[in-house]
Write a protein that holds these residues in place. Structure first.
Motif, PDB file in Angstrom:
ATOM      1  N   GLU A 200      86.313  -8.193  31.792  1.00  0.00           N
ATOM      2  CA  GLU A 200      86.398  -6.848  32.372  1.00  0.00           C
ATOM      3  C   GLU A 200      85.196  -6.678  33.290  1.00  0.00           C
ATOM      4  N   TRP A 201      85.370  -7.065  34.540  1.00  0.00           N
ATOM      5  CA  TRP A 201      84.243  -7.147  35.448  1.00  0.00           C
ATOM      6  C   TRP A 201      83.717  -5.798  35.938  1.00  0.00           C
ATOM      7  N   ASP A 202      84.409  -4.725  35.644  1.00  0.00           N
ATOM      8  CA  ASP A 202      83.880  -3.414  36.004  1.00  0.00           C
ATOM      9  C   ASP A 202      83.349  -2.677  34.777  1.00  0.00           C
ATOM     10  N   SER A 203      83.238  -3.366  33.645  1.00  0.00           N
ATOM     11  CA  SER A 203      82.739  -2.753  32.410  1.00  0.00           C
ATOM     12  C   SER A 203      81.229  -2.542  32.502  1.00  0.00           C
ATOM     13  N   PRO A 204      80.682  -1.633  31.687  1.00  0.00           N
ATOM     14  CA  PRO A 204      79.224  -1.436  31.666  1.00  0.00           C
ATOM     15  C   PRO A 204      78.465  -2.735  31.394  1.00  0.00           C
ATOM     16  N   ASP A 205      79.028  -3.593  30.530  1.00  0.00           N
ATOM     17  CA  ASP A 205      78.362  -4.866  30.225  1.00  0.00           C
ATOM     18  C   ASP A 205      78.259  -5.749  31.468  1.00  0.00           C
ATOM     19  N   ALA A 206      79.358  -5.844  32.224  1.00  0.00           N
ATOM     20  CA  ALA A 206      79.364  -6.671  33.427  1.00  0.00           C
ATOM     21  C   ALA A 206      78.441  -6.087  34.494  1.00  0.00           C
TER      22      ALA A 206
END
Length: 226
Positions: A200-206
């Protein structure tokens, strides 16, 4: 008897020639990685290794599978087609942190993560960062372009390599066992790390991982100016 024994003699000869040709081909592939090439690449990409080590703690949650680079690897010569069909390489993005994603329409996980990559580009894309998604669909670009249009991709530029050359080259580095494969690359074209498989490249982690890499890159550029 002569006609019967000649083919038997040719087998080893042909095998020897084939082996010699293979070795010559491998020498051609790895010539840049010879003694001098290795030293030059290690020198040019040593900063990327330091940045990879420093952002390792940010690889968690949705991007926990991110693998920081452990050896100096320049990716600047990776070649593909620009949106207008002209040839280009990753070196054309010099000065920008790049998230390089290899994908294809026949890859279900690739299709699933594409909207997130599009949102990431909309969120962070600027003169310092770009998401570069390279389609390796073979044949006409119409199919991948139609897919991107259907799912409403609005921020990603269309890059492609119908020869799959970029995929095979990245795979030779041990970084593309399949699709999708995504590599984080610094402004010098050096690998910071890679993630094999979807994310999930738009997640907070990414976002945290990418921002950490960008901050380290900016700091390195500032130090270089001093």
């Amino acid at each position: 008897m002569t006609n019967e024994t000649q083919p038997r003699r040719r087998g080893p000869v042909l095998f020897g020639l084939a082996a010699a040709a293979l070795l010559a081909g491998l020498a051609g592939i790895y010539v840049i990685g010879g003694a001098d090439g290795n030293r030059q690449e290690a020198g040019a990409c040593s900063g990327a290794l330091a940045r990879a080590a420093s952002i390792g703690a940010a690889a968690q949650g949705e991007v926990a599978a991110f693998l920081p680079a452990t050896k100096a690897q320049s990716l600047s010569d990776l070649a593909f087609l620009a949106p207008d069909g002209s040839q280009m390489t990753l070196a054309d993005f010099r000065g920008r942190t790049v998230l390089l994603n290899l994908w294809a329409t026949w890859c279900a996980p690739c299709r699933k993560e594409m909207p997130a990559l599009d949102r990431l580009q909309a969120e962070l894309g600027d003169e310092d960062f770009e998401v570069v998604t390279v389609s390796v669909d073979q044949g006409s670009p119409d199919k991948p372009k139609a897919f991107l249009s259907e799912i409403g991709v609005a921020s990603l530029a269309f890059y492609s390599d119908p020869t799959m050359g970029i995929f095979h080259k990245v795979r030779s580095y041990g970084r593309a066992p399949g699709l999708p494969t995504t590599l984080l690359v610094d402004g010098e074209g050096c690998e910071i790390g890679a993630l094999m498989g979807p994310a999930e490249w738009d997640s907070p982690d990414a976002l945290a991982l990418i921002r950490a890499a960008m901050e380290k890159g900016r700091a390195a550029m500032e130090d270089g100016k001093k």
